[in-house]
Design a protein around this motif. Structure first.
Motif, short mmCIF file in Angstrom:
data_model
loop_
_atom_site.label_atom_id
_atom_site.label_comp_id
_atom_site.label_asym_id
_atom_site.label_seq_id
_atom_site.Cartn_x
_atom_site.Cartn_y
_atom_site.Cartn_z
N LEU A 3 -16.64 10.05 -1.41
CA LEU A 3 -16.54 11.20 -2.31
C LEU A 3 -15.25 11.19 -3.11
O LEU A 3 -14.21 10.71 -2.64
N VAL A 4 -15.33 11.77 -4.30
CA VAL A 4 -14.14 12.17 -5.07
C VAL A 4 -14.29 13.66 -5.31
O VAL A 4 -15.23 14.10 -5.99
N LEU A 5 -13.40 14.44 -4.73
CA LEU A 5 -13.45 15.90 -4.83
C LEU A 5 -12.51 16.37 -5.92
O LEU A 5 -11.34 15.97 -5.95
N VAL A 6 -13.01 17.23 -6.79
CA VAL A 6 -12.22 17.74 -7.91
C VAL A 6 -12.25 19.27 -7.89
O VAL A 6 -13.33 19.87 -7.88
N ALA A 7 -11.09 19.88 -7.91
CA ALA A 7 -10.99 21.35 -7.99
C ALA A 7 -9.51 21.70 -8.17
O ALA A 7 -8.64 20.83 -8.15
N ARG A 8 -9.24 22.98 -8.33
CA ARG A 8 -7.86 23.43 -8.47
C ARG A 8 -7.17 23.58 -7.12
O ARG A 8 -5.97 23.41 -7.01
N ASP A 9 -7.93 23.94 -6.09
CA ASP A 9 -7.36 24.31 -4.79
C ASP A 9 -7.23 23.08 -3.88
O ASP A 9 -8.17 22.71 -3.18
#
Length: 262
Positions: A31-37
Motif C-alpha cells: 500500500l501507499v497511504l495518502v492523507a493529511r493525518d
C-alpha cells in the motif's frame, strides 16, 4: 507476491479510505497511504503490517495544495509497482449554496474533482502502456440526485461519475478497469465536516459493509457500483433512457417543439 500490484489510496487515514487499505492489505497488496493525518496513517500502517505482512508507505499530503498534490502525481507516474489507484479523498460542506462561502466551495471542488482528475491523469498513461491496472473513483448517489439539496457536493460527485464512465470507455479497451463507486449515506467522519450528527440519522450504512460491497463490484468489473441499490435493473433502465436520447440530439435544427413561440 511480485505480480500483485501496489495500491495507492487517498483519504486513507480514516473511513472509506482506511477500510480499503485494510481490505487490500488482506488481499496481499502493498500500500501507499495518502492523507493529511500522518499519525492516523502510521497507526493504521503499523496494525496492517503486523496483521498482514504487506509493505506500506505513507505520503502526508493535502491534495488541495498544488505542491503536495504534485508529489503524489509523481509517485503515480514513476512507481511501476502501483497498479491500482483509489481516488477516495473528499469532503462536504454544511448548509445550502447561499450559505457557503466561495472560498469553501472552491476548496471543496479542488479536493473532490481536481485532485482525482490529476491523479487519474498521472497514472493512466503508465497503466494503459502496461495494458493492465485499475482506478477506483469514490463518488456518491448524490451525484445523480439534485433533489438531495447538496448542490456543490453533488456536482462534484456527478463529475466523478461522468469522469469514470468516460475513462472506462477510453481506457477499458487498453486493459485498464475504471470503477465508479456510488455510496449513499455511510458512517464516516465526512458528516462532521458538513455539520451533521450521523448518530441522529437513519439509513446509514456501516463503512465496512460499504467497502466490502464495493469490492464485490470491483471483482465483477462493474463500471458503476451502487452498494445500497437493491435492483440493478433500475440503474440499467436509467442508462438505457439516457442512451436512447443520444441519436436524437445530433440535429442541424431546433426540435419542432421549439419552433413556435408560446
Amino acid at each position: 507476491m511480485a505480480d500483485i500490484p501496489s495500491v495507492l489510496i487517498t483519504g486513507a487515514s480514516t473511513g472509506i479510505g482506511s477500510t480499503y487499505a485494510d481490505r487490500f492489505a488482506r488481499r496481499g497488496h502493498d500500500l501507499v497511504l495518502v492523507a493529511r493525518d500522518r499519525k492516523r496513517m502510521e497507526a493504521l500502517a503499523a496494525r496492517l503490517r503486523e496483521e498482514t505482512g504487506v509493505a506500506i508507505d505513507i505520503v502526508q499530503a493535502d491534495l488541495t495544495q498544488a505542491s503536495e498534490l504534485a508529489v503524489v502525481e509523481a509517485r503515480l507516474r514513476d512507481d511501476a509497482r502501483i497498479g491500482i489507484l483509489v481516488n477516495n479523498a473528499g469532503t462536504a460542506l454544511g448548509g445550502g449554496f447561499l450559505d457557503q462561502s466561495t472560498d469553501d466551495v472552491t476548496r471543496l471542488v479542488a479536493l473532490n474533482t481536481t485532485a482525482p482528475l490529476r491523479l487519474a491523469s498521472a497514472v493512466s498513461p503508465r497503466l494503459a502502456g502496461a495494458g493492465k491496472g485499475a482506478i477506483i473513483n469514490i463518488g456518491s448517489v448524490v451525484g445523480v440526485a439534485p433533489e438531495f439539496a447538496m448542490t456543490v457536493y453533488g456536482a462534484t460527485k456527478a463529475f466523478i461519475l461522468f469522469l469514470s464512465q468516460g475513462l472506462s470507455l477510453e481506457l477499458g479497451p487498453k486493459g485498464v478497469y475504471v470503477q465508479a463507486v456510488l455510496p449513499a449515506a455511510t458512517r464516516t467522519e465526512i458528516w462532521g465536516h458538513a455539520g451533521a450528527d450521523v448518530n441522529t440519522m437513519s439509513g446509514v450504512m456501516d463503512v465496512n459493509e460499504l467497502v466490502d460491497a464495493a469490492l464485490v463490484g470491483f471483482d465483477r468489473r462493474e463500471p458503476v457500483t451502487i452498494p445500497p441499490l437493491p435492483d440493478a435493473e433500475q440503474w440499467n433502465a436509467y442508462q438505457a433512457a439516457r442512451q436512447a436520447m443520444l441519436p436524437n440530439v445530433a440535429q442541424a435544427h431546433a426540435a419542432e417543439r421549439y419552433r413556435t413561440a408560446v
